[in-house]
Write a protein that holds these residues in place. Structure first.
Motif, PDB file in Angstrom:
ATOM      1  N   VAL A 117       0.762  -1.343  -0.028  1.00  0.00           N
ATOM      2  CA  VAL A 117       0.437  -0.016  -0.103  1.00  0.00           C
ATOM      3  C   VAL A 117       0.850   1.137  -0.016  1.00  0.00           C
ATOM      4  O   VAL A 117       0.459   2.493  -1.216  1.00  0.00           O
ATOM      5  CB  VAL A 117      -1.234  -0.241   1.008  1.00  0.00           C
TER       6      VAL A 117
ATOM      7  N   LEU B 233      -3.685   2.480   8.435  1.00  0.00           N
ATOM      8  CA  LEU B 233      -5.141   1.877   8.116  1.00  0.00           C
ATOM      9  C   LEU B 233      -4.464   1.482   6.777  1.00  0.00           C
ATOM     10  O   LEU B 233      -4.393   2.835   5.783  1.00  0.00           O
ATOM     11  CB  LEU B 233      -6.162   2.811   8.339  1.00  0.00           C
TER      12      LEU B 233
ATOM     13  N   VAL C 187      -5.192  -0.990   3.402  1.00  0.00           N
ATOM     14  CA  VAL C 187      -6.625  -1.650   2.882  1.00  0.00           C
ATOM     15  C   VAL C 187      -6.106  -2.098   1.019  1.00  0.00           C
ATOM     16  O   VAL C 187      -5.579  -1.449   0.318  1.00  0.00           O
ATOM     17  CB  VAL C 187      -7.792  -1.385   2.563  1.00  0.00           C
TER      18      VAL C 187
ATOM     19  N   ARG D 202      -9.971  -2.235  -1.967  1.00  0.00           N
ATOM     20  CA  ARG D 202     -10.608  -1.392  -1.906  1.00  0.00           C
ATOM     21  C   ARG D 202     -12.295  -1.391  -2.145  1.00  0.00           C
ATOM     22  O   ARG D 202     -12.853  -2.100  -3.420  1.00  0.00           O
ATOM     23  CB  ARG D 202      -9.998  -0.068  -2.092  1.00  0.00           C
ATOM     24  N   GLY D 203     -12.321  -0.122  -1.603  1.00  0.00           N
ATOM     25  CA  GLY D 203     -14.276  -0.167  -2.201  1.00  0.00           C
ATOM     26  C   GLY D 203     -14.962  -0.938  -2.059  1.00  0.00           C
ATOM     27  O   GLY D 203     -16.500  -1.037  -2.650  1.00  0.00           O
ATOM     28  N   GLN D 204     -14.973  -1.981  -1.387  1.00  0.00           N
ATOM     29  CA  GLN D 204     -16.044  -2.850  -0.189  1.00  0.00           C
ATOM     30  C   GLN D 204     -15.455  -2.888   0.672  1.00  0.00           C
ATOM     31  O   GLN D 204     -16.769  -3.704   1.681  1.00  0.00           O
ATOM     32  CB  GLN D 204     -15.208  -4.266  -0.637  1.00  0.00           C
ATOM     33  N   GLY D 205     -15.861  -1.618   1.415  1.00  0.00           N
ATOM     34  CA  GLY D 205     -16.135  -1.704   3.252  1.00  0.00           C
ATOM     35  C   GLY D 205     -15.486  -2.164   3.465  1.00  0.00           C
ATOM     36  O   GLY D 205     -15.447  -2.259   4.920  1.00  0.00           O
ATOM     37  N   VAL D 206     -13.925  -2.968   3.778  1.00  0.00           N
ATOM     38  CA  VAL D 206     -13.675  -3.357   4.200  1.00  0.00           C
ATOM     39  C   VAL D 206     -12.018  -2.192   4.676  1.00  0.00           C
ATOM     40  O   VAL D 206     -12.048  -2.245   6.647  1.00  0.00           O
ATOM     41  CB  VAL D 206     -12.076  -3.783   3.491  1.00  0.00           C
ATOM     42  N   GLY D 207     -12.077  -0.653   4.291  1.00  0.00           N
ATOM     43  CA  GLY D 207     -11.747   0.635   5.601  1.00  0.00           C
ATOM     44  C   GLY D 207     -12.642   0.531   6.390  1.00  0.00           C
ATOM     45  O   GLY D 207     -11.958   1.128   7.829  1.00  0.00           O
ATOM     46  N   ARG D 208     -13.748   0.559   5.934  1.00  0.00           N
ATOM     47  CA  ARG D 208     -15.138   0.819   7.239  1.00  0.00           C
ATOM     48  C   ARG D 208     -14.918  -0.191   7.998  1.00  0.00           C
ATOM     49  O   ARG D 208     -15.462   0.553   8.586  1.00  0.00           O
ATOM     50  CB  ARG D 208     -16.070   1.399   6.031  1.00  0.00           C
TER      51      ARG D 208
ATOM     52  N   ASN E  56      -4.968  13.186   1.047  1.00  0.00           N
ATOM     53  CA  ASN E  56      -5.969  11.613   0.283  1.00  0.00           C
ATOM     54  C   ASN E  56      -7.639  11.164   0.544  1.00  0.00           C
ATOM     55  O   ASN E  56      -7.879  11.344   1.852  1.00  0.00           O
ATOM     56  CB  ASN E  56      -4.904  11.119   1.448  1.00  0.00           C
TER      57      ASN E  56
ATOM     58  N   GLY F 272     -10.001  10.515  -0.521  1.00  0.00           N
ATOM     59  CA  GLY F 272     -10.197   9.037  -0.296  1.00  0.00           C
ATOM     60  C   GLY F 272     -10.358   8.279   1.122  1.00  0.00           C
ATOM     61  O   GLY F 272     -11.727   8.367   2.107  1.00  0.00           O
TER      62      GLY F 272
ATOM     63  N   ALA G 111     -12.559  11.084   2.788  1.00  0.00           N
ATOM     64  CA  ALA G 111     -13.558  10.568   3.143  1.00  0.00           C
ATOM     65  C   ALA G 111     -14.543  10.075   3.957  1.00  0.00           C
ATOM     66  O   ALA G 111     -15.543   9.486   4.711  1.00  0.00           O
ATOM     67  CB  ALA G 111     -14.346  10.674   1.267  1.00  0.00           C
ATOM     68  N   LEU G 112     -13.542   8.402   3.583  1.00  0.00           N
ATOM     69  CA  LEU G 112     -14.202   7.250   4.441  1.00  0.00           C
ATOM     70  C   LEU G 112     -13.470   7.907   6.584  1.00  0.00           C
ATOM     71  O   LEU G 112     -15.105   8.127   6.760  1.00  0.00           O
ATOM     72  CB  LEU G 112     -12.750   6.886   5.050  1.00  0.00           C
TER      73      LEU G 112
ATOM     74  N   ARG H 245     -17.137  10.218   6.680  1.00  0.00           N
ATOM     75  CA  ARG H 245     -18.058   9.479   6.538  1.00  0.00           C
ATOM     76  C   ARG H 245     -18.319   9.264   7.553  1.00  0.00           C
ATOM     77  O   ARG H 245     -19.688   8.446   7.858  1.00  0.00           O
ATOM     78  CB  ARG H 245     -18.058   8.429   5.548  1.00  0.00           C
TER      79      ARG H 245
HETATM   80  C1  LIG Z   1      -8.332   4.329   2.038  1.00  0.00           C
HETATM   81  C2  LIG Z   1      -8.408   3.589   2.400  1.00  0.00           C
HETATM   82  C3  LIG Z   1      -7.790   2.811   3.482  1.00  0.00           C
HETATM   83  C4  LIG Z   1     -10.238   3.356   2.678  1.00  0.00           C
HETATM   84  O1  LIG Z   1     -10.148   1.939   2.207  1.00  0.00           O
HETATM   85  P1  LIG Z   1     -11.527   1.311   1.444  1.00  0.00           P
HETATM   86  O2  LIG Z   1     -11.739  -0.302   1.877  1.00  0.00           O
HETATM   87  O3  LIG Z   1     -11.415   1.452  -0.133  1.00  0.00           O
HETATM   88  O4  LIG Z   1     -13.121   1.684   1.799  1.00  0.00           O
HETATM   89  P2  LIG Z   1     -14.182   1.784   1.986  1.00  0.00           P
HETATM   90  O5  LIG Z   1     -14.822   1.065   0.610  1.00  0.00           O
HETATM   91  O6  LIG Z   1     -14.461   1.120   3.603  1.00  0.00           O
HETATM   92  O7  LIG Z   1     -15.216   3.080   2.021  1.00  0.00           O
HETATM   93  C5  LIG Z   1     -15.431   3.644   2.916  1.00  0.00           C
HETATM   94  C6  LIG Z   1     -16.074   5.282   2.414  1.00  0.00           C
HETATM   95  O8  LIG Z   1     -14.731   5.904   1.787  1.00  0.00           O
HETATM   96  C7  LIG Z   1     -15.545   6.327   1.209  1.00  0.00           C
HETATM   97  N1  LIG Z   1     -14.740   5.666   0.267  1.00  0.00           N
HETATM   98  C8  LIG Z   1     -12.976   5.352   0.543  1.00  0.00           C
HETATM   99  N2  LIG Z   1     -12.457   5.289  -0.531  1.00  0.00           N
HETATM  100  C9  LIG Z   1     -12.837   6.281  -1.687  1.00  0.00           C
HETATM  101  C10 LIG Z   1     -11.847   7.022  -2.926  1.00  0.00           C
HETATM  102  N3  LIG Z   1     -10.987   6.854  -3.216  1.00  0.00           N
HETATM  103  N4  LIG Z   1     -13.234   8.459  -3.345  1.00  0.00           N
HETATM  104  C11 LIG Z   1     -14.041   8.961  -1.924  1.00  0.00           C
HETATM  105  N5  LIG Z   1     -15.065   8.322  -1.180  1.00  0.00           N
HETATM  106  C12 LIG Z   1     -13.764   6.963  -1.022  1.00  0.00           C
HETATM  107  C13 LIG Z   1     -16.509   5.195   0.747  1.00  0.00           C
HETATM  108  O9  LIG Z   1     -17.331   5.982  -0.498  1.00  0.00           O
HETATM  109  C14 LIG Z   1     -17.290   4.491   1.448  1.00  0.00           C
HETATM  110  O10 LIG Z   1     -18.681   5.758   1.998  1.00  0.00           O
HETATM  111  P3  LIG Z   1     -19.279   5.211   2.027  1.00  0.00           P
HETATM  112  O11 LIG Z   1     -19.320   4.131   3.623  1.00  0.00           O
HETATM  113  O12 LIG Z   1     -20.119   5.473   2.671  1.00  0.00           O
HETATM  114  O13 LIG Z   1     -19.754   4.016   1.165  1.00  0.00           O
HETATM  115  C15 LIG Z   1      -7.569   2.686   1.395  1.00  0.00           C
HETATM  116  O14 LIG Z   1      -7.788   3.485   0.631  1.00  0.00           O
HETATM  117  C16 LIG Z   1      -6.290   3.239   1.462  1.00  0.00           C
HETATM  118  O15 LIG Z   1      -5.883   2.062   2.197  1.00  0.00           O
HETATM  119  N6  LIG Z   1      -5.634   3.873   1.130  1.00  0.00           N
HETATM  120  C17 LIG Z   1      -4.210   4.231   1.266  1.00  0.00           C
HETATM  121  C18 LIG Z   1      -3.782   4.257   2.416  1.00  0.00           C
HETATM  122  C19 LIG Z   1      -4.601   4.989   3.565  1.00  0.00           C
HETATM  123  O16 LIG Z   1      -4.338   6.420   2.490  1.00  0.00           O
HETATM  124  N7  LIG Z   1      -5.163   4.900   4.632  1.00  0.00           N
HETATM  125  C20 LIG Z   1      -4.961   5.981   5.290  1.00  0.00           C
HETATM  126  C21 LIG Z   1      -4.076   6.637   5.628  1.00  0.00           C
HETATM  127  S1  LIG Z   1      -4.800   8.306   7.035  1.00  0.00           S
END
Ligand SMILES: CC(C)(COP(=O)(O)OP(=O)(O)OC[C@H]1O[C@@H](n2cnc3c(N)ncnc32)[C@H](O)[C@@H]1OP(=O)(O)O)[C@@H](O)C(=O)NCCC(=O)NCCS
Length: 150
Positions: free
Chosen positions: A21, A73, A75, A80-86, A112, A114, A117-118, A121
């Motif tokens: 990652v 954190l 994933v 990604r995009g499957q609710g794992v981070g959430r 960042n 994404g 946004a997580l 939310r």
């Molecule tokens: C950030 C990260 C952990 C998100 O993990 P993920 O499993 O894809 O996130 P989820 O599928 O659980 O999404 C959770 C929410 O965040 C939002 N989200 C996640 N990634 C997003 C993106 N790239 N753009 C917009 N929204 C996003 C989703 O819409 C979702 O909202 P919802 O619960 O209302 O549907 C992942 O992209 C990652 O590992 N990124 C690289 C490492 C990183 O940035 N870590 C955090 C450092 S602080």
């Protein structure tokens, strides 16, 4: 999504997620052993049984009474995009609440989108920003989630 605490034997797989990652900007492998010993109750992995872990999250205590931190954190891109981070975040916040936490804090790169946004939310709010939090060019937002009354 099966979320569980890691076993000692999982730590190389956690480090593999970290490297996949974050590339070269990673915690060293020994950080995860220290996190395992220090904060195992706040260390969770997402394990779908595919042979490698889908993601991990690490939390920690802080000097501020009632405030715990999300330290890292990650994933895997293919998960990604499957609710794992959430799911990882919600499970960790629940563990923190069970320990009596009144608030959770973290830092995130303002670029960042994404991750921002997580966390948004989940109810985190931006409570600060430092232009050189981790050094020149390494700005971070400080975000906070109030747990009291939730
Ligand atoms: C950030 C990260 C952990 C998100 O993990 P993920 O499993 O894809 O996130 P989820 O599928 O659980 O999404 C959770 C929410 O965040 C939002 N989200 C996640 N990634 C997003 C993106 N790239 N753009 C917009 N929204 C996003 C989703 O819409 C979702 O909202 P919802 O619960 O209302 O549907 C992942 O992209 C990652 O590992 N990124 C690289 C490492 C990183 O940035 N870590 C955090 C450092 S602080």
């Amino acid at each position: 999504m099966p979320i569980r605490h890691p076993l000692l034997v999982d730590l190389p797989a956690v480090y593999a997620v970290e490297q996949a990652v974050f590339g070269s900007h990673v915690y060293p492998d020994f950080f995860f052993r220290q996190a395992f010993d220090l904060w195992r109750g706040l260390f969770l992995v997402a394990d779908s049984g595919a042979g490698e872990l889908d993601g991990y999250i690490v939390g920690a205590m802080s000097e501020e009474a009632g405030v715990l931190w999300i330290v890292s954190l990650a994933v895997r891109e293919r998960c990604r995009g499957q609710g794992v981070g959430r799911a990882l975040s919600i499970a960790l916040i629940a563990a923190m609440r069970a320990r009596g936490a009144e608030a959770v804090k973290l830092t995130v790169d303002p670029g960042n989108s994404g991750a921002v946004a997580l966390y948004s939310r989940l109810g985190f709010e931006v409570v600060g920003e430092e232009a050189a939090y981790f050094g020149e060019g390494e700005a971070r937002l400080v975000m906070r989630l109030a747990l009291a009354g939730r």
